[in-house]
Structure formats: structure tokens, C-alpha cells
Scaffold this motif. Structure first.
Motif, short mmCIF file in Angstrom:
data_model
loop_
_atom_site.label_atom_id
_atom_site.label_comp_id
_atom_site.label_asym_id
_atom_site.label_seq_id
_atom_site.Cartn_x
_atom_site.Cartn_y
_atom_site.Cartn_z
N ILE A 165 0.86 -1.19 0.00
CA ILE A 165 0.00 0.00 0.00
C ILE A 165 0.90 1.24 0.00
N ARG A 166 0.85 2.01 -1.08
CA ARG A 166 1.75 3.15 -1.27
C ARG A 166 0.98 4.46 -1.17
N VAL A 167 1.52 5.40 -0.40
CA VAL A 167 0.91 6.71 -0.21
C VAL A 167 1.92 7.78 -0.64
N VAL A 168 1.49 8.70 -1.50
CA VAL A 168 2.32 9.82 -1.92
C VAL A 168 1.53 11.10 -1.72
N GLY A 169 2.19 12.25 -1.79
CA GLY A 169 1.47 13.48 -1.51
C GLY A 169 2.02 14.71 -2.19
N LEU A 170 1.14 15.69 -2.40
CA LEU A 170 1.51 17.02 -2.88
C LEU A 170 1.06 18.03 -1.83
N PRO A 171 1.96 18.53 -1.00
CA PRO A 171 1.57 19.48 0.04
C PRO A 171 1.41 20.89 -0.52
N GLY A 172 0.72 21.73 0.25
CA GLY A 172 0.61 23.14 -0.08
C GLY A 172 -0.56 23.49 -0.96
N ASN A 173 -0.64 24.78 -1.30
CA ASN A 173 -1.71 25.23 -2.18
C ASN A 173 -1.14 26.00 -3.37
N PHE A 174 -2.02 26.36 -4.30
CA PHE A 174 -1.62 26.92 -5.59
C PHE A 174 -1.70 28.43 -5.57
N ALA A 175 -0.68 29.07 -6.13
CA ALA A 175 -0.70 30.51 -6.40
C ALA A 175 -0.08 30.72 -7.78
N PRO A 176 -0.82 31.28 -8.74
CA PRO A 176 -0.31 31.36 -10.11
C PRO A 176 0.98 32.17 -10.24
N THR A 177 1.17 33.16 -9.38
CA THR A 177 2.38 33.99 -9.48
C THR A 177 3.61 33.32 -8.90
N TRP A 178 3.42 32.22 -8.19
CA TRP A 178 4.55 31.51 -7.58
C TRP A 178 4.80 30.14 -8.20
N PHE A 179 3.88 29.68 -9.02
CA PHE A 179 3.93 28.31 -9.53
C PHE A 179 5.18 28.04 -10.36
N THR A 180 5.65 29.03 -11.12
CA THR A 180 6.82 28.81 -11.99
C THR A 180 8.12 29.30 -11.36
N ARG A 181 8.10 29.75 -10.12
CA ARG A 181 9.31 30.25 -9.47
C ARG A 181 10.09 29.11 -8.81
N GLU A 182 11.36 29.37 -8.58
CA GLU A 182 12.22 28.40 -7.92
C GLU A 182 12.10 28.54 -6.41
N LYS A 183 12.23 27.41 -5.71
CA LYS A 183 12.25 27.41 -4.25
C LYS A 183 13.68 27.53 -3.76
N PRO A 184 13.87 27.98 -2.50
CA PRO A 184 12.87 28.17 -1.44
C PRO A 184 12.08 29.46 -1.59
N TRP A 195 -10.32 0.78 2.68
CA TRP A 195 -9.87 -0.60 2.75
C TRP A 195 -9.02 -0.94 1.54
N PHE A 196 -7.91 -1.64 1.79
CA PHE A 196 -7.01 -2.10 0.75
C PHE A 196 -6.61 -3.55 1.03
N THR A 197 -6.32 -4.29 -0.02
CA THR A 197 -5.71 -5.60 0.15
C THR A 197 -4.22 -5.40 0.44
N PRO A 198 -3.56 -6.41 0.99
CA PRO A 198 -2.12 -6.25 1.28
C PRO A 198 -1.28 -5.90 0.06
N ASP A 199 -1.73 -6.28 -1.13
CA ASP A 199 -0.96 -5.95 -2.33
C ASP A 199 -1.27 -4.54 -2.85
N GLY A 200 -2.04 -3.76 -2.08
CA GLY A 200 -2.25 -2.35 -2.40
C GLY A 200 -3.48 -2.04 -3.22
N ARG A 201 -4.38 -2.99 -3.40
CA ARG A 201 -5.58 -2.76 -4.21
C ARG A 201 -6.72 -2.23 -3.34
N HIS A 202 -7.31 -1.12 -3.77
CA HIS A 202 -8.42 -0.52 -3.02
C HIS A 202 -9.69 -1.34 -3.19
N THR A 203 -10.38 -1.59 -2.07
CA THR A 203 -11.58 -2.44 -2.13
C THR A 203 -12.84 -1.77 -1.60
N GLY A 204 -12.73 -0.62 -0.92
CA GLY A 204 -13.94 0.01 -0.42
C GLY A 204 -13.65 1.19 0.48
#
Length: 247
Positions: free
Chosen positions: A118-137, A229-238
């Protein structure tokens, strides 16, 4: 089983209540705005963030746009000090912040529930059009935004069990969620094809299927949580939404 929890804004009682009601859950997945750090816009102060280390099950979370960066140990004086590079949480072990939170996901990182696929990934934060193409930090409170490189860091994942995002994607659900959604995130979801996508930010419950993806926009944590609910092999069931009694 995993639990999906919406914005808490510094009120951690729903996290502990969900953990008490669901002792068999393998993890709590939280979609951001964990703390109450948006000065002048919060209704209450934070509960003690250090108390989250006492949760009996792992907390896996992404940050939102209302966070106390320095309290969480993610930044100094409200500013992210460096660009985070992609990293696998399962390869190098759960990463904690200064207040004892088990796993905070940056773009490109992955949490795998121990003993499963079961794999979990994420995109934190929110969107601002004036900052979307800028470099971090980004300076100061602008640390709350994601940019185009953050999205690109997620392109290495295909068909994860769960994608956590604070923002909704365009067309995710009817009404305000659909209108406020971000087109760039719709493209990300189409490319990744997560089995389940959990979002917060708008504090409104909405559920829809988008191709192979079940998209759930979560209400505030005080209203309830989602069982996944997920099976051990990562398949969503409900899934099922559980209402918490009004305090």
C-alpha cells in the motif's frame, strides 16, 4: 484499513478520537492545515503539537496553507531553508519533525504501509499562479505554495494506492470544489491514476469517480473521517465515511 482525515486547524482531538475508534487502522492520512498558523484567520490556538507523538497509530500527512512552520520543525522563522529533493520514506525509514510526527511527505516521497504494498504519496501546499513557476525556497508564508517542480517530482509514481493533496483538482466534484479546483492538478491525477485521491482545503465533503480514481474531498476533521480498505498488495476495495459526534 487506513483513515483519511481532513483539515484540523490545530484541533487534534479528532485525530485521537479516530485512533481510539479504529485501533486496527494501519495509518491516519491527513491532508494538511494540521495546525493553526494563518495569523488573523484562525478560530483557535493549536493544541500542543508534541502531543501528536502519542497517537497510537502512524500519522502520515502533508502540509497545507495554514501551518505553524517553526512549531512543526519544518522551517525556521516561517521560511523553508532549502529545496527538498525526492526521497522515499520507506527506503530511509519514517521521518519525524521536531514535535514527533511520524511521517510528513514532500513531493517525490513515498510512504509504504509496513508489510504491505500500500503506497501513499502526496503534494503538500496550495496553488498561487504567481509563484507556480518560481524556484524554491519561497520566503516567509509563501512556503505554503507548491510549484511546477513539485508536480514534476510526482510524475515518477504510477497508480499509487493513495494520493494526498491539500488542494482539489479542477472538476473533482460539483459545486464549489469543481469551480475552485486547479487545472494543473487535474493533469497530475490523470497521469498518476491514483486509486484514491484525498483532498482538503475547501472543508466540504464530495465524492466522485474520475476514470480509475476515486476522489474524496474531505470536510473538516471535526465532522468525521473516511475508512479506506485495501488488500495487502495495495488494491483498493472500499470506503466509508464515519461521522464524529458534535462536541
Amino acid at each position: 484499513m487506513l483513515l483519511g482525515v481532513g483539515d484540523t486547524h490545530g484541533d487534534f482531538a479528532p485525530l485521537f478520537e479516530a485512533a481510539k475508534l479504529e485501533p486496527a487502522a494501519r495509518a491516519i492520512l491527513q491532508v494538511g492545515d494540521l495546525t493553526a498558523g494563518k495569523y488573523g484567520r484562525e478560530q483557535r490556538a493549536d493544541d500542543d503539537p508534541a502531543s501528536l507523538a502519542q497517537l497510537p497509530i502512524p500519522l502520515v500527512w502533508i502540509h497545507g496553507n495554514h501551518e505553524h512552520w517553526e512549531v512543526l520543525g519544518l522551517a525556521a522563522e516561517g521560511e523553508l531553508s532549502a529545496v527538498r529533493s525526492p526521497r522515499s520514506a520507506v527506503d530511509s525509514g519514517p521521518r519525524t519533525t521536531d514535535c514527533g510526527l511520524q511521517t510528513h511527505l514532500w513531493p517525490g516521497e513515498e510512504y509504504v504501509v509496513p508489510g504491505t504494498s500500500i503506497r501513499v504519496v502526496g503534494l503538500p501546499g496550495n496553488f498561487a499562479p504567481t509563484w507556480f513557476t518560481r524556484e524554491k525556497p519561497f520566503p516567509g508564508d509563501r512556503a505554503r505554495h507548491f510549484n511546477s517542480r513539485d508536480l514534476a517530482a510526482l510524475d515518477r509514481f504510477r497508480r499509487p494506492s493513495v494520493l494526498l493533496m491539500h488542494e482539489s483538482f479542477r472538476g473533482q466534484a460539483p459545486g464549489r470544489i469543481g469551480y475552485m479546483g486547479i487545472p494543473a492538478l487535474a493533469g497530475l491525477v490523470r497521469r498518476m491514476q491514483p486509486q484514491v485521491c484525498l483532498t482538503g482545503h475547501h472543508h466540504a465533503m464530495a465524492v466522485a469517480e474520475h476514470g480509475p480514481t476515486l476522489a474524496i474531498a474531505l470536510p473538516r476533521a471535526q465532522e468525521g473521517y473516511v475508512r479506506l480498505w485495501f488488500t495487502p498488495d495495495g488494491r483498493h476495495t472500499g470506503w466509508e465515511f464515519v461521522h464524529l459526534p458534535a462536541s
